[in-house]
Design a protein around this motif. Structure first.
Motif, PDB file in Angstrom:
ATOM      1  N   ALA A   1     -15.885   7.672   6.140  1.00  0.00           N
ATOM      2  CA  ALA A   1     -16.171   6.462   5.836  1.00  0.00           C
ATOM      3  C   ALA A   1     -14.842   5.731   4.843  1.00  0.00           C
ATOM      4  O   ALA A   1     -14.617   4.442   4.928  1.00  0.00           O
ATOM      5  CB  ALA A   1     -17.414   6.325   5.196  1.00  0.00           C
ATOM      6  N   ILE A   2     -14.563   6.375   4.096  1.00  0.00           N
ATOM      7  CA  ILE A   2     -13.633   6.128   3.112  1.00  0.00           C
ATOM      8  C   ILE A   2     -12.376   5.514   3.857  1.00  0.00           C
ATOM      9  O   ILE A   2     -11.521   4.768   3.279  1.00  0.00           O
ATOM     10  CB  ILE A   2     -12.962   7.220   1.958  1.00  0.00           C
ATOM     11  N   LEU A   3     -11.952   5.719   5.035  1.00  0.00           N
ATOM     12  CA  LEU A   3     -10.923   5.218   5.555  1.00  0.00           C
ATOM     13  C   LEU A   3     -11.104   3.675   5.965  1.00  0.00           C
ATOM     14  O   LEU A   3      -9.880   2.977   5.994  1.00  0.00           O
ATOM     15  CB  LEU A   3     -10.660   5.921   7.123  1.00  0.00           C
ATOM     16  N   GLY A   4     -12.325   3.158   5.778  1.00  0.00           N
ATOM     17  CA  GLY A   4     -12.432   1.668   5.830  1.00  0.00           C
ATOM     18  C   GLY A   4     -12.162   1.136   7.222  1.00  0.00           C
ATOM     19  O   GLY A   4     -11.490   0.043   7.013  1.00  0.00           O
TER      20      GLY A   4
ATOM     21  N   ILE B   1      -8.135  -2.994  13.661  1.00  0.00           N
ATOM     22  CA  ILE B   1      -7.905  -2.131  12.903  1.00  0.00           C
ATOM     23  C   ILE B   1      -8.064  -0.630  13.440  1.00  0.00           C
ATOM     24  O   ILE B   1      -7.046   0.276  12.995  1.00  0.00           O
ATOM     25  CB  ILE B   1      -8.743  -2.180  11.433  1.00  0.00           C
ATOM     26  N   ALA B   2      -8.778  -0.139  14.275  1.00  0.00           N
ATOM     27  CA  ALA B   2      -9.177   0.922  14.876  1.00  0.00           C
ATOM     28  C   ALA B   2      -7.673   1.360  15.682  1.00  0.00           C
ATOM     29  O   ALA B   2      -7.276   2.477  15.688  1.00  0.00           O
ATOM     30  CB  ALA B   2     -10.183   0.939  15.683  1.00  0.00           C
ATOM     31  N   LEU B   3      -7.235   0.318  16.368  1.00  0.00           N
ATOM     32  CA  LEU B   3      -6.238   0.387  17.089  1.00  0.00           C
ATOM     33  C   LEU B   3      -4.931   0.619  16.357  1.00  0.00           C
ATOM     34  O   LEU B   3      -4.048   1.508  16.832  1.00  0.00           O
ATOM     35  CB  LEU B   3      -5.747  -0.895  18.023  1.00  0.00           C
TER      36      LEU B   3
ATOM     37  N   THR C   1      -6.353   3.672   2.778  1.00  0.00           N
ATOM     38  CA  THR C   1      -7.420   3.086   3.635  1.00  0.00           C
ATOM     39  C   THR C   1      -6.767   2.064   4.572  1.00  0.00           C
ATOM     40  O   THR C   1      -5.442   1.699   4.302  1.00  0.00           O
ATOM     41  CB  THR C   1      -8.113   2.220   2.778  1.00  0.00           C
ATOM     42  N   CYS C   2      -7.434   1.724   5.598  1.00  0.00           N
ATOM     43  CA  CYS C   2      -6.819   0.973   6.971  1.00  0.00           C
ATOM     44  C   CYS C   2      -6.616  -0.338   6.296  1.00  0.00           C
ATOM     45  O   CYS C   2      -6.056  -1.066   6.996  1.00  0.00           O
ATOM     46  CB  CYS C   2      -8.128   0.961   7.814  1.00  0.00           C
ATOM     47  N   ALA C   3      -7.062  -0.819   4.758  1.00  0.00           N
ATOM     48  CA  ALA C   3      -6.814  -2.178   4.562  1.00  0.00           C
ATOM     49  C   ALA C   3      -5.243  -2.181   4.347  1.00  0.00           C
ATOM     50  O   ALA C   3      -4.658  -3.196   4.657  1.00  0.00           O
ATOM     51  CB  ALA C   3      -7.161  -2.380   3.244  1.00  0.00           C
ATOM     52  N   LEU C   4      -4.617  -1.387   4.494  1.00  0.00           N
ATOM     53  CA  LEU C   4      -3.007  -1.056   4.356  1.00  0.00           C
ATOM     54  C   LEU C   4      -2.365  -1.348   5.590  1.00  0.00           C
ATOM     55  O   LEU C   4      -1.357  -1.625   5.768  1.00  0.00           O
ATOM     56  CB  LEU C   4      -2.466   0.400   3.884  1.00  0.00           C
ATOM     57  N   LEU C   5      -3.100  -1.257   6.702  1.00  0.00           N
ATOM     58  CA  LEU C   5      -2.477  -1.558   8.328  1.00  0.00           C
ATOM     59  C   LEU C   5      -3.090  -3.090   8.398  1.00  0.00           C
ATOM     60  O   LEU C   5      -2.662  -3.535   9.563  1.00  0.00           O
ATOM     61  CB  LEU C   5      -3.244  -0.545   9.157  1.00  0.00           C
ATOM     62  N   ALA C   6      -3.690  -3.638   7.437  1.00  0.00           N
ATOM     63  CA  ALA C   6      -4.147  -5.069   8.016  1.00  0.00           C
ATOM     64  C   ALA C   6      -3.313  -6.142   8.010  1.00  0.00           C
ATOM     65  O   ALA C   6      -3.327  -7.138   8.956  1.00  0.00           O
ATOM     66  CB  ALA C   6      -5.375  -5.692   7.048  1.00  0.00           C
ATOM     67  N   TRP C   7      -2.085  -6.022   7.619  1.00  0.00           N
ATOM     68  CA  TRP C   7      -1.066  -6.819   7.568  1.00  0.00           C
ATOM     69  C   TRP C   7      -0.012  -6.310   8.446  1.00  0.00           C
ATOM     70  O   TRP C   7       0.294  -5.327   8.879  1.00  0.00           O
ATOM     71  CB  TRP C   7      -0.428  -7.131   6.161  1.00  0.00           C
TER      72      TRP C   7
END
Length: 444
Positions: free
Chosen positions: A365-368, A374-376, A438-444
């Motif tokens: 779950a910590i991956l966010g 985001i999954a992609l 965390t996947c927040a790093l992939l959001a941008w």
């Protein structure tokens, strides 16, 4: 044209020998050689998307391509139709259909879906079905199927209803219960349910569906027709047309049966309505029956559809043939799935007995993981930075759940896979967690 008589005449003359189990099983060295064209050092644990094709079948395909290019006229007039028929006969035996006329070869399951839904659309447009009559499907139906329903059925006046069941899923009973509710909604306000679209194995999340039980319910509830999307079926779960009892069934041959892409089949149970089915690409064979129409849709490469006998010969080089492969794949994917869930402190998406050759494994779950996009992006990150190829599914968290698992990986297992590939995936995720990624790093 009497296509039944035509096919019978040809099959008596050119009846192929049924592929039999090889007396000499494939060796480990031979197996490595057959898949040595795969890119090395990639954890290729996603057979469920595009399948695989061994060198021996690729070689057979290339021979067919050359045969056509050497003398196209002779190949078209004197060989193609008979060779397509041989493949259809092999498929007929593989899926236990009554007659070869029930089997049409098509490019993929999406084409098969278009054939059936095109017919349903005409029923609406010609007034045989009332506007607002329903088609019921599972909410986890393949995306292309949903788009096809929109393009054909909704535009023609049909009403599409989705049967929702929760994921993770714990029992077949959960699926059956929600399907019954969807049928009830379909029959509300005097509507009739004209078609039920049922996956044999949903794509993502991957869950085998109790198709025989759902079809029995459809018959009891007066559903006109049942179409099973078995794109993940043949070679992955048991596929027997007589036992399943669907009106239509489509399966791909490239995912689990070693054919190249471009080989799939559509089974249509013999009935008067079968004459109303047509290939959406209209060519010279229009009106000669679906199987004949599908065997020639214009100048193209038919080689993938001609190597079905060679693909089945490859299958039968393994102990137990297709049944043995299915059992070993299931055992291995469950073992690897449980190993990953234990390593990450998560869980499987369904009990082992509700898995096929694919299984869903919760990610930490910590991956966010917070959305489909985001999954992609996480999937791309794993491919580009860790050489791991695996689909990631985003699950909307339930209300009030603390630290919910919102991401699941769908892992597959086929004959070429090795445990090290799954360990590589395990270690990649563990590294992400240890690095506080965390996947927040992939959001941008």
């Amino acid at each position: 044209m009497d296509t039944i008589g035509a096919d019978t005449k040809i099959s008596n003359t050119y009846l192929p020998e049924k592929p039999e189990l090889s007396p000499t099983l494939i060796s480990d060295t031979e197996l490595l050689s057959e898949f040595s064209h795969h890119v090395q050092n990639i954890a290729r644990i996603n057979n469920g998307s595009f399948g695989c094709c061994p060198k021996s079948v690729i070689s057979a395909q290339q021979k067919w391509q050359l045969e056509f290019l050497k003398q196209p006229d002779d190949f078209y007039f004197n060989r193609l139709k008979d060779e397509i028929l041989k493949s259809r006969l092999v498929i007929r035996d593989l899926v236990n259909a009554d007659h070869v006329d029930e089997i049409s070869i098509v490019d993929n399951a999406t084409t098969a879906t278009a054939i059936v839904l095109q017919s349903v659309a005409w029923e609406f447009l010609q007034g045989k079905f009332n506007k607002g009559d329903a088609v019921v499907m599972l909410q986890y139906a393949y995306g292309a199927v949903k788009k096809s329903l929109e393009a054909y059925v909704t535009r023609a006046g049909g009403y599409v209803i989705e049967a929702w069941f929760l994921f993770p899923v714990n029992s077949d009973g959960e699926i059956v219960s929600e399907f019954r509710k969807a049928l009830e909604r379909g029959k509300a306000n005097g509507r009739k349910v004209r078609l039920a679209m049922i996956d044999h194995v949903t794509s993502i999340p991957s869950v085998p569906i109790p198709v025989k039980e759902l079809i029995k319910i459809c018959r009891e509830e007066g559903v006109d027709k049942v179409f099973v999307d078995g794109a993940q079926g043949i070679g992955c779960v048991d596929v027997d047309m007589k036992e399943i009892g669907a009106d239509f069934y489509t399966g791909t041959l490239n995912k689990w049966v070693f054919c190249p892409p471009g080989a799939a089949f559509l089974y249509c149970r013999k009935s008067n309505e079968i004459d109303d089915l047509h290939h959406p690409v209209v060519s010279h064979e229009y009106g000669n029956g679906l199987a004949i129409e599908s065997a020639w849709i214009g100048t193209r490469d038919y080689s993938a559809q001609l190597v079905v006998p060679q693909a089945l010969e490859f299958v039968n080089r393994f102990e137990g043939g297709i049944e043995g492969i299915k059992k070993r794949n299931h055992k291995a994917v469950v073992e690897m799935g449980e190993m990953l869930a234990k390593a990450w402190g998560t869980h499987l998406g369904s009990p082992p007995e509700m898995c096929s050759s694919m299984i869903m494994v919760g990610l930490p779950a910590i991956l966010g993981i917070s959305s489909d996009s985001i999954a992609l992006k996480l999937r791309t990150h794993l491919r580009n930075n860790f050489s791991v190829e695996v689909p990631i599914y985003y699950r909307v968290p339930g209300d009030g759940v603390v630290n919910p698992v919102t991401g699941y990986a769908r892992i597959s297992h086929h004959v070429y896979n090795k445990p090290d590939e799954y360990y590589k995936f395990r270690d990649a995720v563990n590294q992400l967690v240890n690095d506080k990624f965390t996947c927040a790093l992939l959001a941008w």
